[in-house]
Design an enzyme around this catalytic site. Structure first.
Site, PDB file in Angstrom:
ATOM      1  N   ARG A 251       0.843  -1.408  -0.017  1.00 15.54           N
ATOM      2  CA  ARG A 251       0.074  -0.069   0.043  1.00 15.54           C
ATOM      3  C   ARG A 251       0.812   1.357   0.116  1.00 15.54           C
ATOM      4  NH1 ARG A 251      -2.296   0.716   6.280  1.00 15.54           N
ATOM      5  NH2 ARG A 251      -0.218  -0.133   7.241  1.00 15.54           N
TER       6      ARG A 251
ATOM      7  N   SER B  39      -4.960   4.857   6.028  1.00 18.03           N
ATOM      8  CA  SER B  39      -4.736   3.315   5.647  1.00 18.03           C
ATOM      9  C   SER B  39      -4.257   2.917   4.111  1.00 18.03           C
ATOM     10  CB  SER B  39      -6.073   2.445   5.946  1.00 18.03           C
ATOM     11  OG  SER B  39      -6.080   2.742   7.384  1.00 18.03           O
TER      12      SER B  39
ATOM     13  N   GLU C 189     -18.855   4.683  -0.431  1.00 19.76           N
ATOM     14  CA  GLU C 189     -18.300   4.198  -1.234  1.00 19.76           C
ATOM     15  C   GLU C 189     -18.971   4.124  -2.865  1.00 19.76           C
ATOM     16  OE1 GLU C 189     -16.702   2.257   2.346  1.00 19.76           O
ATOM     17  OE2 GLU C 189     -18.544   2.443   1.241  1.00 19.76           O
TER      18      GLU C 189
ATOM     19  N   PHE D 118     -14.625  -3.563   0.574  1.00 24.14           N
ATOM     20  CA  PHE D 118     -15.600  -2.284   0.479  1.00 24.14           C
ATOM     21  C   PHE D 118     -15.630  -1.976  -0.854  1.00 24.14           C
ATOM     22  CE2 PHE D 118     -14.284  -1.675   4.890  1.00 24.14           C
ATOM     23  CZ  PHE D 118     -14.921  -2.770   5.447  1.00 24.14           C
TER      24      PHE D 118
ATOM     25  N   HIS E  97      -5.765  -3.561   1.383  1.00 25.16           N
ATOM     26  CA  HIS E  97      -6.020  -4.583   2.466  1.00 25.16           C
ATOM     27  C   HIS E  97      -6.436  -5.634   1.720  1.00 25.16           C
ATOM     28  CE1 HIS E  97      -4.968  -0.913   4.653  1.00 25.16           C
ATOM     29  NE2 HIS E  97      -5.094  -1.753   5.832  1.00 25.16           N
TER      30      HIS E  97
END
Length: 317
Positions: free
Chosen positions: A13, A40, A61, A86, A112
């Protein structure tokens, strides 16, 4: 066999964050959108340097994807980011209709991903996302293996015209591909040359495949390791050439067998060059809480299971 050196563990990431910041400085059309997960996804640097081009969408989202589609149709290059679970399952309709059907130049940044999300557990882990995304017409699917490759893939995605699903993760993993590399979408990378078995790996499993090849070499077995960083479009020429040479195939991925890289390659081989094949992937299960390394071992996504799969495939020749 060529040896690859881990120059230090880094999370993929952060490779995305570095790539986004770099291409954002080069191209003012690049914009960032995030669903309340800026830190994140390591989008902090881009947001700090380009506050007028960064949009915090909150935990919405579907709205984020729709906004990204609109921005793309006005000439921008939007990166819309959230956790992989998500930004796929919650918004599949928006991705299908507003991005892919419309041919919108949207880059979906999915962090993630896989089981290595770890302690957050099954509700946050996703192992079906590659299947969901690769089934969509016009969607390009990229799953890089380390920090350096993720940075390069992010820059390449921005320069590519069309929908892109870019998958990366949270845990620190070996960083072993070249710094400042050129990333070619749709072109597989042969990391080691072999004659006995072909190991096609993607994402975090590429390093495990290299470790497995070293173990196999100790047994007198020559393994060819190929990094499939672009799952769609698949480099079918590289797949068929390697399978023709070795006559045995293993696929390795942090994903369900259903809809994943293994099934994709099996479909290519069965139509043109059938051969013994084994899958290193998760078979019809959800994840659970645990350390990333512990879960990879528990679900059979490590070098030991790749070695075992390679021996089985070779025995079936």
């Amino acid at each position: 066999m060529e040896k690859f050196i881990n120059t230090g563990n880094k999370d993929t990431r952060s490779g995305f964050g570095a790539g986004l910041a770099e291409i954002g400085n080069e191209d003012e059309r690049v914009v960032g959108l995030c669903a309340d997960l800026t830190g994140s996804l390591k989008m902090d640097q881009f947001a700090k340097e380009h506050p007028d081009r960064f949009f915090q969408c909150g935990i919405a989202e579907a709205d984020m994807i729709d906004a990204a589609a609109g921005l793309s149709l006005s000439g921008k290059i939007p990166f819309a980011g959230s956790f992989a679970n998500f930004v796929t399952s919650r918004v599949y309709d928006q991705i299908r209709q507003c991005v892919c059907y419309a041919g919108a130049n949207v880059k979906i940044a999915a962090s993630h991903a896989g089981i290595t999300l770890g302690e957050d557990g099954a509700t946050h882990q996703v192992m079906e996302d590659i299947g969901m995304m690769r089934m969509l017409p016009r969607m390009t699917v990229i799953n890089p293996c380390d920090y350096n490759q993720t940075k390069a893939a992010t820059i390449a995605a921005a320069r590519y015209n069309g929908p892109v699903y870019l998958r990366f993760g949270r845990p620190s993993v070996p960083n072993f591909t070249p710094e400042n590399q050129t990333f070619e979408i749709g072109k597989a990378l042969r990391l080691t040359e072999g004659r006995d078995v072909s190991i096609f790996a993607t994402g975090h499993l590429v390093w495990e495949a290299l470790l497995a090849a070293e173990e196999l070499e100790k047994q007198g077995i020559s393994a060819e390791v190929i990094d499939i960083h672009t799952i769609k479009p698949l480099d079918t020429e590289a797949v068929l050439a390697s399978a023709a040479k070795t006559g045995a195939v293993v696929t390795a991925e942090e994903h369900l067998i259903a809809g994943g890289l293994g099934e994709l390659i099996a479909g290519v081989l069965i139509r043109t060059r059938p051969c013994p094949m084994e899958f290193v992937a998760v078979d019809d299960q959800f994840g659970q809480s645990g350390t990333p390394a512990g879960l990879m071992e528990l679900y059979g996504l490590d070098k030991a299971h790749i070695v075992s799969a390679a021996l089985k495939a070779i025995a079936r020749k």
